[in-house]
Structure formats: structure tokens, C-alpha cells
Design an enzyme around this catalytic site. Structure first.
Site, mmCIF file in Angstrom:
data_model
loop_
_atom_site.group_PDB
_atom_site.id
_atom_site.type_symbol
_atom_site.label_atom_id
_atom_site.label_comp_id
_atom_site.label_asym_id
_atom_site.label_seq_id
_atom_site.Cartn_x
_atom_site.Cartn_y
_atom_site.Cartn_z
ATOM 1 N N ASP A 44 -9.963 1.770 2.809
ATOM 2 C CA ASP A 44 -10.070 1.172 4.113
ATOM 3 C C ASP A 44 -10.472 2.196 4.987
ATOM 4 O O ASP A 44 -11.195 1.841 6.150
ATOM 5 C CB ASP A 44 -8.418 1.010 4.470
ATOM 6 N N LYS A 95 0.649 -1.181 -0.049
ATOM 7 C CA LYS A 95 -0.180 -0.050 0.041
ATOM 8 C C LYS A 95 0.719 1.271 -0.101
ATOM 9 O O LYS A 95 0.637 2.342 -0.528
ATOM 10 C CB LYS A 95 -0.927 0.105 1.250
HETATM 11 P P1 NDP Z 1 1.440 -3.765 9.534
HETATM 12 O O1 NDP Z 1 2.414 -4.779 9.065
HETATM 13 O O2 NDP Z 1 1.656 -2.503 8.766
HETATM 14 O O3 NDP Z 1 1.435 -3.320 11.164
HETATM 15 C C1 NDP Z 1 1.210 -4.290 11.917
HETATM 16 C C2 NDP Z 1 1.285 -3.938 13.394
HETATM 17 O O4 NDP Z 1 1.063 -4.868 14.203
HETATM 18 C C3 NDP Z 1 2.627 -3.298 13.925
HETATM 19 O O5 NDP Z 1 2.377 -1.803 14.651
HETATM 20 C C4 NDP Z 1 3.097 -4.225 14.903
HETATM 21 O O6 NDP Z 1 3.844 -3.574 15.823
HETATM 22 C C5 NDP Z 1 1.877 -4.858 15.417
HETATM 23 N N1 NDP Z 1 2.039 -6.159 15.744
HETATM 24 C C6 NDP Z 1 2.290 -7.331 15.006
HETATM 25 N N2 NDP Z 1 2.519 -8.305 15.756
HETATM 26 C C7 NDP Z 1 2.395 -8.346 16.963
HETATM 27 C C8 NDP Z 1 2.277 -8.755 18.249
HETATM 28 N N3 NDP Z 1 2.269 -10.437 18.097
HETATM 29 N N4 NDP Z 1 1.929 -8.257 19.299
HETATM 30 C C9 NDP Z 1 1.559 -7.007 19.434
HETATM 31 N N5 NDP Z 1 1.852 -6.157 18.153
HETATM 32 C C10 NDP Z 1 1.953 -6.899 17.000
HETATM 33 O O7 NDP Z 1 0.051 -4.118 9.284
HETATM 34 P P2 NDP Z 1 -1.267 -3.525 8.569
HETATM 35 O O8 NDP Z 1 -1.729 -2.407 9.300
HETATM 36 O O9 NDP Z 1 -1.284 -3.599 7.044
HETATM 37 O O10 NDP Z 1 -2.331 -4.923 8.906
HETATM 38 C C11 NDP Z 1 -2.715 -4.942 10.199
HETATM 39 C C12 NDP Z 1 -3.927 -6.121 10.214
HETATM 40 O O11 NDP Z 1 -5.038 -5.329 9.627
HETATM 41 C C13 NDP Z 1 -3.588 -7.380 9.366
HETATM 42 O O12 NDP Z 1 -4.001 -8.516 10.272
HETATM 43 C C14 NDP Z 1 -4.552 -7.134 8.335
HETATM 44 O O13 NDP Z 1 -5.130 -8.317 7.833
HETATM 45 C C15 NDP Z 1 -5.751 -6.452 8.754
HETATM 46 N N6 NDP Z 1 -6.683 -5.769 7.662
HETATM 47 C C16 NDP Z 1 -7.869 -5.756 7.735
HETATM 48 C C17 NDP Z 1 -8.720 -5.140 6.787
HETATM 49 C C18 NDP Z 1 -10.288 -5.464 6.447
HETATM 50 O O14 NDP Z 1 -10.634 -4.938 5.491
HETATM 51 N N7 NDP Z 1 -10.818 -5.943 7.429
HETATM 52 C C19 NDP Z 1 -7.837 -3.913 5.861
HETATM 53 C C20 NDP Z 1 -6.568 -3.934 6.071
HETATM 54 C C21 NDP Z 1 -5.849 -4.612 6.988
HETATM 55 P P3 NDP Z 1 5.503 -3.330 15.610
HETATM 56 O O15 NDP Z 1 5.410 -1.773 15.269
HETATM 57 O O16 NDP Z 1 6.005 -3.259 17.287
HETATM 58 O O17 NDP Z 1 6.242 -4.194 14.963
#
Ligand code: NDP
Length: 263
Positions: free
Chosen positions: A99, A63
Site C-alpha cells: 500500500d 492488516k
Molecule cells: P482505519 O479504520 O484504520 O482508520 C480510519 C481513520 O478514519 C481513523 O483515523 C478515524 O479517526 C478516521 N475517521 C473515521 N470516520 C471519520 C469521520 N467521519 N470523520 C473524521 N475521521 C474519521 O482505516 P484504514 O486506514 O485501514 O482505511 C482508511 C480508508 O482507506 C478506507 O476508506 C479504505 O477503504 C481506504 N483504503 C484505500 C486503499 C486503496 O488502495 N485505494 C488501500 C487501503 C485503504 P478516529 O481515530 O478518530 O476514529
């Protein structure tokens, strides 16, 4: 025939082809929607043009790079700096972010809200924080690490890492982390999560199609909740209207798209 696709890596799980093709079929539109597995995001624009696409959706992890490859970015996508919908307009690639608006439409059924705490600080957290603020809902962000907080600080959005956060009351708690997506983890240490859910009015997990550990905790607190299905639906409805150049109403699109979820 107009051809659309979704770019992602992975992309085989995506429900978007089913959703968009259901609309095209029901409305008798000569178009089809495919999946494109793209590993090298820098090639997104080239692949789009080579396939002579009319439009596309973009999912994880492309994205941000899609945003950089547009000729013009419209609406809230310019602030979020991430694009999930592309439309070809007179040979120019126009980028949007549905989104953000899709999430806001998905939470309308909870009624008026004044504050929300977003767990996670990735692309989805950025989209939601900007969209909520635009609707007058005060958004704060809580992430396990500090590195991704800079964007929110620059936008004037309150943001915290676990170790500098003191639980406070928020109307809505939103999980945008990927914790629970393919593991069994909570997005926050259990005592901290319990402290914020105890004072919340409702909760949303943007992950869809499964009961995450976060949603299990939400249910234990007997809060009204949603998973990410409605957000998925609403971002798709808004994207489809852009594909159809605003010639069809959101209601006409929503009906067949919603029914495709039952397939
Ligand atoms: P990103 O990879 O950009 O961000 C992920 C975030 O999750 C980071 O802040 C990371 O923290 C945190 N994180 C990952 N693992 C853990 C953990 N085990 N414990 C705590 N924090 C954690 O992801 P996106 O924002 O692109 O997507 C996030 C979610 O949203 C996905 O599951 C995706 O499938 C879902 N989604 C759903 C949509 C829908 O239409 N329903 C649309 C778009 C996304 P850190 O910075 O510390 O690494």
C-alpha cells in the site's frame, strides 16, 4: 496451479481477484486468485496454510493481525506494523506492505512535493506517512481524536488532533479517513478543511470508485486531484510481482491489471 486470495471482512466488493486474474490470464500463468471472507483474523495463518495458498492480500480489518502472524516481515511493513501482501517462501510466511509504495508510485504524476498533510491516523495513514518520509516528503498527520496519534509521535512524525491544529501550508492533502466511504461526511470540519485546501497544491482521497464530499471540496478549490484508484492499481502491481517472485516486470503486470479496471 498456484492459488492466491484476498482476506477481508467485508471482501465481496474487492476488485483484487479481477486485477490479479487478468495478469495471470494475459501472461499465461497457471494461477488463480479468489476471495476469502475472514471474520476471525487470528485464524488468518491457519486458513492460509489449510488452503495451501502460494500468496495472499490482506485488507480491512486484518492488516495488523497479519503482520503479527508472519514468520518474517520485509521492507517498510516492519516499520508500519501492518501487512497487506503475504508470500509463502520455502514454507515460511513472508509479509510485505505494498500500500505504502503503491501510494508513492500513484502520486509521481504530481511532480516533486516537499510536504503533505494526512487526514486520519489509521493503518493507511501509518503506511503513507512512513512511505512519504522515506521519499523525503515531510508528512504530518491530523486526526479527529488523539488516541491513535501515539504511533506517529513515537516515529517522530508531527501529529495533531483537530483541537490543537493550526492550519499551515502543505503541498498535498490526503484523505485516509473513512469519512465519505459509506456516508456523506467530510473528514474535517468545513472551515478547517477550507483553510488547508486554500493553501494546498494538490489532493488525494484514498477512497476509490465514488466522489466523496472531500473530493467535491477539492474540486471546488480547483486543485489537481486523484481518487484511490491509482493507489489500488499500484499496490496490486507490486503485490503481483511479489507473487510472481520478481520474474515479471512491473510494466508487464501493469498493462493487463489496468485494463481490468475497464471491465
Ligand atoms: P482505519 O479504520 O484504520 O482508520 C480510519 C481513520 O478514519 C481513523 O483515523 C478515524 O479517526 C478516521 N475517521 C473515521 N470516520 C471519520 C469521520 N467521519 N470523520 C473524521 N475521521 C474519521 O482505516 P484504514 O486506514 O485501514 O482505511 C482508511 C480508508 O482507506 C478506507 O476508506 C479504505 O477503504 C481506504 N483504503 C484505500 C486503499 C486503496 O488502495 N485505494 C488501500 C487501503 C485503504 P478516529 O481515530 O478518530 O476514529
Amino acid at each position: 496451479m498456484n492459488v492466491f486470495t484476498i482476506f477481508g471482512d467485508p471482501v465481496s466488493h474487492s476488485r483484487s481477484p479481477l486485477m490479479h486474474n487478468a495478469v495471470f490470464k494475459t501472461l499465461g500463468i497457471d494461477a488463480c486468485y479468489t476471495r476469502t471472507h475472514l471474520t476471525d483474523g487470528s485464524q488468518l495463518r491457519n486458513v492460509f496454510m489449510a488452503k495451501a495458498l502460494s500468496g495472499a492480500n490482506v485488507t480491512v480489518p486484518h492488516k495488523e493481525t497479519a503482520y503479527l502472524q508472519c514468520d518474517e516481515v520485509r521492507g517498510i511493513a516492519a516499520t508500519i506494523k501492518a501487512v497487506n501482501t503475504l508470500v509463502l517462501e520455502k514454507g515460511r510466511l513472508i509479509g510485505y506492505n505494498t500500500d505504502a509504495e503503491g501510494f508513492v508510485r500513484a502520486i509521481e504524476s504530481f511532480g516533486p512535493l516537499t510536504s503533505a498533510l494526512i487526514l486520519g491516523a489509521g493503518g493507511t495513514a501509518r503506511a503513507l506517512s512512513i512511505a512519504l518520509r522515506a521519499r523525503g516528503i515531510e508528512a504530518s498527520v491530523l486526526n479527529r481524536s488523539r488516541a491513535r496519534l501515539e504511533y506517529f509521535q513515537n516515529e517522530g512524525i508531527a501529529s495533531y488532533a483537530w483541537d490543537d491544529f493550526l492550519p499551515a501550508p502543505y503541498d498535498m492533502i490526503i484523505n485516509t479517513t473513512s469519512a465519505g466511504l459509506s456516508d456523506n461526511e467530510l473528514p474535517l470540519p468545513a472551515p478547517l478543511l477550507d483553510a488547508i485546501l486554500s493553501r494546498a497544491r494538490c489532493a488525494v482521497d484514498v477512497i476509490y470508485g465514488k466522489e466523496t464530499p472531500f473530493l467535491r471540496e477539492v474540486k471546488a478549490h480547483e486543485l489537481p486531484y486523484k481518487d484511490g484508484s491509482d493507489m489500488l492499481l499500484q499496490q496490486g502491481v507490486l503485490a503481483n510481482r511479489l507473487f510472481l517472485r520478481d520474474l515479471v516486470s512491473l510494466d508487464e503486470i501493469e498493462g493487463p491489471m489496468k485494463r481490468s479496471f475497464l471491465l
